[in-house]
Design a protein around this motif. Structure first.
Motif, PDB file in Angstrom:
ATOM      1  N   CYS A 235       0.913  -1.298  -0.070  1.00 47.62           N
ATOM      2  CA  CYS A 235      -0.076   0.008   0.165  1.00 47.62           C
ATOM      3  C   CYS A 235       1.038   1.180  -0.125  1.00 47.62           C
ATOM      4  O   CYS A 235       1.956   1.269   0.763  1.00 47.62           O
ATOM      5  CB  CYS A 235      -0.977   0.068   1.277  1.00 47.62           C
ATOM      6  SG  CYS A 235      -1.777   1.563   1.435  1.00 47.62           S
ATOM      7  N   CYS A 238       0.073   3.053   3.865  1.00 48.84           N
ATOM      8  CA  CYS A 238       0.551   2.494   5.043  1.00 48.84           C
ATOM      9  C   CYS A 238       1.886   1.430   4.839  1.00 48.84           C
ATOM     10  O   CYS A 238       2.413   1.162   5.588  1.00 48.84           O
ATOM     11  CB  CYS A 238      -0.375   1.807   5.728  1.00 48.84           C
ATOM     12  SG  CYS A 238      -1.099   0.133   4.891  1.00 48.84           S
ATOM     13  N   CYS A 259      -4.630   0.235   0.158  1.00 46.70           N
ATOM     14  CA  CYS A 259      -5.247  -1.137   0.524  1.00 46.70           C
ATOM     15  C   CYS A 259      -6.825  -0.939   1.056  1.00 46.70           C
ATOM     16  O   CYS A 259      -7.144  -1.992   1.162  1.00 46.70           O
ATOM     17  CB  CYS A 259      -4.375  -1.689   1.799  1.00 46.70           C
ATOM     18  SG  CYS A 259      -4.325  -0.613   3.154  1.00 46.70           S
ATOM     19  N   CYS A 263      -6.887   4.276   4.181  1.00 53.54           N
ATOM     20  CA  CYS A 263      -5.719   4.546   3.551  1.00 53.54           C
ATOM     21  C   CYS A 263      -5.836   5.934   2.601  1.00 53.54           C
ATOM     22  O   CYS A 263      -5.136   6.763   2.644  1.00 53.54           O
ATOM     23  CB  CYS A 263      -4.986   3.663   3.217  1.00 53.54           C
ATOM     24  SG  CYS A 263      -4.092   2.803   4.599  1.00 53.54           S
TER      25      CYS A 263
HETATM   26 ZN   LIG Z   1      -2.812   1.056   3.601  1.00 52.05          ZN
END
Ligand SMILES: [Zn+2]
Ligand SMILES: [Zn+2]
Ligand SMILES: [Zn+2]
Ligand SMILES: [Zn+2]
Ligand SMILES: [Zn+2]
Ligand SMILES: [Zn+2]
Ligand SMILES: [Zn+2]
Length: 272
Positions: A235, A238, A259, A263
Motif C-alpha cells: 500500500c 501505510c 489497501c 488509507c
Molecule cells: Zn494501507
C-alpha cells in the motif's frame, strides 16, 4: 469468467451458489433475490417510502446507517442512501441468529449504545425489547455476512458470535494482521474453529465495491481490483502488504495501490 468471480451489481457480493439473472453479452448479473427487491418500500428508519436507485453511474455512496461505502444499488430518500441488501433490507421484527429467541426492533435513541457484536458505540441500533434483556445490535453488525470466502482458507469462513476466553490457549490470533483478537467480540472462524479473524481484516472497508470498475473516493479515481495475486502489492500509504480482499489501484498507474478506503482518505500522494 469463473462463476465464483461474478458479482451481483445490486448488492456487489459474489453470485456464489445462489440463483441469478445474467446478461449474455457482458458480465452484468443480479441475484434473483436482489432483482426482486421492490422499487419502492417502507423502511424502519423512515416515515416515507424509499425509492430503489440502480446506480448506473456506479457512484460511490456512504450508507447513512452503517457508514460503509458502496457503489451498488441503493434505497434513497432525499440525500440519504442505504445499501440495498444490507441496511436497506432491515425490517421489523428483525431476527438474527446471534439472538435467536427474541426479535429485535429499531429503537430511536439519544445517546449511542454498545453493540453486542463489536462492543462499539452505535447510533442506528436494533434492540431486544423482551423484559430487561437489553441485547443491542448496530446496523453494521446486524448485516455482516454469515459466511464469506477468503483467500486464507479453502473453506468458507463463518461468523462466530464471540466466546468465553480459554485461558492461555493462544487461539485468539488473527493471522491476517498478526494481532490478537478479543474473543468477546464477533469474529470470523474457519471450519475447524482454530482461527479467530478480525471482521475488519476479513472484509476490509471496500467490500461494497464492484471489482473491475472505477470508483472515485476522496477526489481520486481508483480501479477496484481483487487482491488475489500470489504476491500481494504494498500500500502506497501505510507501506504494508495489502491484506484486504479488495485493493484500490490509482487509475492510470500500473503499481500504485492503496489497501483501503481508510488509507485512501489519509493519502497525500500525487493525484492524476
Ligand atoms: Zn494501507
Ligand atoms: Zn445481490
Ligand atoms: Zn450486458
Ligand atoms: Zn449500511
Ligand atoms: Zn457492532
Ligand atoms: Zn433478548
Ligand atoms: Zn486482524
Amino acid at each position: 469468467m469463473k462463476e465464483q468471480n461474478i458479482r451481483c451489481s445490486a448488492c456487489t457480493h459474489p453470485i456464489g451458489l445462489q440463483s441469478f439473472y445474467g446478461c449474455t453479452e457482458c458480465d452484468f448479473s443480479l441475484h434473483q433475490k436482489c432483482a426482486e427487491c421492490p422499487t419502492r418500500k417502507w423502511h424502519v428508519l423512515h416515515n416515507e417510502r424509499l425509492t430503489l436507485v440502480t446506480n448506473k453511474e456506479l457512484e460511490v455512496f456512504d450508507c447513512y446507517a452503517c457508514k460503509r461505502k458502496s457503489n451498488g444499488f441503493m434505497y434513497k430518500h432525499g440525500n440519504n442512501s442505504l445499501e440495498l441488501l444490507h441496511c436497506g433490507s432491515i425490517s421489523e421484527p428483525f431476527t438474527h441468529p446471534s439472538h435467536p429467541h427474541h426479535p429485535l426492533y429499531y429503537t430511536l435513541i439519544e445517546k449511542k449504545e454498545l453493540c453486542n457484536g463489536c462492543n462499539g458505540r452505535e447510533y442506528f441500533i436494533l434492540k431486544c425489547i423482551e423484559g430487561d434483556c437489553g441485547f443491542v445490535l448496530g446496523f453494521t453488525c446486524a448485516t455482516l455476512p454469515q459466511v464469506v470466502n477468503h483467500r486464507v482458507d479453502d473453506h468458507p469462513l463463518s461468523l462466530c458470535y464471540g466466546e468465553e476466553e480459554e485461558e492461555a490457549s493462544g487461539k485468539y490470533w488473527s493471522y491476517i494482521c498478526e494481532r490478537e483478537t478479543n474473543p468477546n467480540n464477533w469474529f470470523y472462524t474457519c471450519k475447524d474453529h482454530l482461527a479467530c479473524l478480525h471482521i475488519k481484516c476479513v472484509l476490509g472497508d471496500s467490500s461494497g465495491f464492484m471489482p473491475r470498475i472505477v470508483a472515485t473516493c476522496w477526489t481520486r479515481s481508483f480501479e477496484v481490483v481483487l487482491n488475489d495475486s500470489v504476491t500481494r502489492p504494498f500500500c502506497s500509504r501505510c507501506k504494508s502488504r495489502c491484506m484486504y480482499p479488495i485493493n484500490l489501484k490509482l487509475l492510470g498507474t500500473s503499481s500504485t495501490y492503496i489497501c483501503s478506503n481508510n488509507c485512501a482518505s489519509h493519502w497525500r500522494g500525487t493525484a492524476i
